[in-house]
Design a protein around this motif. Structure first.
Motif, PDB file in Angstrom:
ATOM      1  N   SER A 166       0.819  -1.215   0.000  1.00  0.00           N
ATOM      2  CA  SER A 166       0.000   0.000   0.000  1.00  0.00           C
ATOM      3  C   SER A 166       0.847   1.256   0.000  1.00  0.00           C
ATOM      4  CB  SER A 166      -0.937  -0.003   1.220  1.00  0.00           C
ATOM      5  OG  SER A 166      -1.833  -1.101   1.173  1.00  0.00           O
ATOM      6  N   LYS A 215      -7.157  -0.044  -5.553  1.00  0.00           N
ATOM      7  CA  LYS A 215      -7.476  -0.174  -4.141  1.00  0.00           C
ATOM      8  C   LYS A 215      -7.043  -1.561  -3.681  1.00  0.00           C
ATOM      9  CE  LYS A 215     -11.275  -0.337  -0.816  1.00  0.00           C
ATOM     10  NZ  LYS A 215     -12.766  -0.285  -0.641  1.00  0.00           N
ATOM     11  N   VAL A 256       1.299   2.609  -3.620  1.00  0.00           N
ATOM     12  CA  VAL A 256       0.147   2.897  -4.483  1.00  0.00           C
ATOM     13  C   VAL A 256       0.208   4.327  -5.008  1.00  0.00           C
ATOM     14  CG1 VAL A 256      -2.350   3.213  -4.543  1.00  0.00           C
ATOM     15  CG2 VAL A 256      -1.383   1.179  -3.471  1.00  0.00           C
TER      16      VAL A 256
END
Length: 309
Positions: A96, A105, A99
């Motif tokens: 994450s 997501k 990202v």
């Protein structure tokens, strides 16, 4: 005999099912899902077809494996990564971080899906192929082990489970070891580059794709002929454990290898996947724990090793 309900998938004639509660699911959704994973993992997710699956690794900047996955697309913008629950939280957190502005997501989707291991005897199965069920399930053919074809069945949590005799987890764990493909679990996080677990020999590393964390180290290990450690399949009369050191009889001080996966053999004794120095595997006697510990016997791998280039 206990059974659960589901139609057997295409590509494999299954005879038993095992609930894989030690596994979890990371889900990547969004128009950049494939592009993002392509930039982070050892596998080419941009070109991955909907009827395919792949083994993939997530490496540190030093090329050491932080996690491994069986990855596949439910749709072009919806990708599932199946991995061990023990490494999932840290892996999801680290992924994450990268990202940034990508339209993807990432989430822990473990509770949204059920995972079963299916095993049978159909020798026509093609590893890393995927078929889709009308109920939203996905069946991924894995590498065979001990004469049994195996598949990973992933379905939404509300779908009926496979209508097959239930197999004990210990039996599946042993078959997993006998496939000679060790998943990354907590005791061996950052212990190996992919080739030390033979990932490049079973389609887990794509050397034609672009950069990902640790890519230079992984590529250099392959193309400069510096592969000094490989994964081997072994047997022992004594219990073995992941992370346990392996010693060569000639050196009581320095271990020559590490147990990467281990399971009890239903017929007695234990089997394990050991990542060790190729020279140590070529000659001498191997022992678990210390130089005078339980003896290990090498077994043939169920797949050919690719030569370093």
């Amino acid at each position: 005999m206990n059974t659960v309900a589901h139609t057997a998938p295409a590509h494999t004639s299954t005879t038993s099912a095992t609930a894989l509660r030690s596994l979890g699911v990371i889900r990547a959704q969004g128009e950049d899902a494939a592009k993002f994973l392509h930039s982070q993992l050892t596998q080419d997710f941009s070109l991955l077809g909907l009827s395919e699956a792949r083994l993939a690794g997530f490496c540190s900047a030093k090329g050491r494996l932080l996690a491994s996955f069986v990855g596949f697309k439910r749709a072009h913008d919806d990708i599932l990564l199946v991995c061990g629950r023990d490494v999932l939280p840290a892996t999801l957190k680290r992924l994450s971080m990268f990202v940034l502005r990508a339209k993807v997501k990432l989430s822990d989707a473990t509770e949204a899906f059920q995972l079963w291991g299916l095993s049978g005897t159909d020798t026509t199965a093609r590893p890393w192929s995927k078929s889709d069920g009308a109920d939203g399930s996905q069946t991924v053919v894995l590498y065979p082990a001990a004469g049994r074809d195996r598949a990973l069945w992933v379905a939404p949590a509300d779908v009926a489970a496979p209508a097959l005799p239930v197999q004990e987890t210990a039996q599946w764990d042993w078959l997993d070891v006998m496939s000679a493909i060790a998943p990354v679990s907590q005791p061996i996080v950052e212990a190996f580059v992919p080739q030390m677990l033979n990932y490049e020999s079973v389609g887990g590393v794509n050397f034609k794709k672009g950069c990902y964390p640790g890519q230079e180290v992984v590529a250099r290990s392959q193309f400069r002929g510096t592969l000094k450690r490989r994964a081997y399949l072994v047997s022992s009369d004594a219990a073995l454990s992941v992370g346990q050191d392996v010693f060569h009889s000639s050196d009581a001080e320095q271990p020559c290898g590490t147990v990467a996966a281990a399971a009890a053999n239903p017929a007695g004794g234990w089997n394990a996947i050991v990542s060790m120095q190729t020279q140590a595997a070529a000659d001498g006697t191997l022992h678990a724990g210390n130089a005078s510990g339980p003896a290990l016997s090498l077994l043939p791998l169920p797949y050919p090793l690719l030569d370093d280039i």
